[in-house]
Design an enzyme around this catalytic site. Structure first.
Site, short mmCIF file in Angstrom:
data_model
loop_
_atom_site.label_atom_id
_atom_site.label_comp_id
_atom_site.label_asym_id
_atom_site.label_seq_id
_atom_site.Cartn_x
_atom_site.Cartn_y
_atom_site.Cartn_z
N THR A 187 4.80 18.82 -62.88
CA THR A 187 6.07 19.53 -62.67
C THR A 187 6.13 20.84 -63.46
OG1 THR A 187 7.08 18.11 -64.36
CG2 THR A 187 7.42 17.51 -62.05
N ARG A 237 13.56 14.84 -73.35
CA ARG A 237 14.38 15.53 -74.35
C ARG A 237 15.89 15.36 -74.16
NH1 ARG A 237 10.50 20.72 -73.90
NH2 ARG A 237 9.94 19.54 -72.03
N ASP A 292 1.25 6.55 -69.58
CA ASP A 292 0.97 7.80 -68.87
C ASP A 292 -0.23 8.50 -69.50
OD1 ASP A 292 1.28 9.92 -67.11
OD2 ASP A 292 2.80 10.92 -68.35
N LYS A 338 -2.98 9.57 -67.59
CA LYS A 338 -3.54 10.54 -66.64
C LYS A 338 -5.07 10.52 -66.64
CE LYS A 338 0.41 13.75 -66.97
NZ LYS A 338 1.25 13.06 -67.97
N ASP A 388 -11.86 10.99 -64.49
CA ASP A 388 -13.28 11.01 -64.84
C ASP A 388 -14.06 10.47 -63.65
OD1 ASP A 388 -15.75 10.96 -66.38
OD2 ASP A 388 -14.48 10.87 -68.18
N LYS A 401 8.16 5.46 -71.49
CA LYS A 401 6.87 6.08 -71.24
C LYS A 401 6.12 6.30 -72.55
CE LYS A 401 5.66 10.36 -71.06
NZ LYS A 401 5.43 11.80 -70.79
#
Length: 232
Positions: A119, A211, A59, A61, A64, A32
């Site tokens: 999330t 992570r 990613d 997002k 607009d 990603k």
């Protein structure tokens, strides 16, 4: 449908990213590239990662007016990424425009998927801050159905909505779920988390792991462990 573990490359620099990817040797990954990495380094990140043979989940997002998102996705089409995200909250016309831009830009194989609820968002926060009166689960399913109606290829949600999304939108509709943690990991800023095993059971098609892998002393070993729990 093939399941995939996507590694979140949440690094500030291209150098950090390439140094991390070296630890995987010849292993071909699905990674990603998010806002932190892309906005600070630009398209060269995609070019370098593609040269290494890895698949890319871009990613960004996007959110607009429809014409702006159409222009953005049409421009991004030249990179031939595997998945691109837009926000479902942008509405039906924007979602349609996002997919149309990608197709007309010449990248018909890129999956365009919609963010439902992050999330990191709890139901309480959704109701208090977004003023959405229904349950978080209902909100996610509504966005998923809207994305499917608009011709998108899937959505991003937590693991805990994946099963209902499958029931409402079908097996082939992508269910990309971040918030993945091993049982021994800290939750961090995520609210709706799950293990790779649970994600497999609940019907996720892709899990996004950051992570747990990127902060590990042996990221390849942890990656293989997570993959063994999810891809069964």
């Amino acid at each position: 449908m093939n399941k995939d573990v996507i590694i979140a490359l949440d690094f500030p620099t291209l150098e950090d990213t390439l140094n991390f990817l070296e630890k995987f040797g010849e292993e071909k990954l699905f990674v990603k590239v998010g806002m932190e990495l892309y906005l600070q380094n630009g398209p060269v990140v995609i070019e370098k990662i593609k040269e290494l043979g890895h698949k890319i989940f871009l990613d960004l997002k996007l959110h607009d007016i429809p014409n702006t998102v159409y222009g953005a996705t049409k421009g991004l089409a030249k990179f031939k990424v595997d998945i691109l995200t837009v926000h479902a909250a942008g509405g039906y016309e924007m979602l349609k425009a996002a997919k149309r831009g990608m197709v007309e830009g010449g990248s018909v194989d890129t999956n365009v998927i919609a963010i439902t609820q992050l999330t990191s968002t709890s139901e309480e926060a959704m109701k208090d801050e977004q003023l959405i009166a229904v349950s978080l689960e209902e909100s996610v399913i509504n966005y998923a159905k809207l994305a499917k109606k608009a011709g998108l290829d899937g959505v991003v949600s937590s693991v805990w909505e994946a099963r209902l999304i499958k029931e409402n939108c079908g097996d082939d509709f992508l269910k990309v779920t971040p918030g993945i943690r091993l049982e021994t990991d800290e939750v961090g800023d995520q609210k709706r988390v799950a293990t790779p095993t649970v994600a497999n059971e609940e019907g996720s098609t892709h899990i996004v792991v950051g992570r747990s892998i990127t902060k590990s002393q042996n990221p390849l070993e942890v990656y293989k462990l997570i993959k063994s729990q999810f891809v069964k």
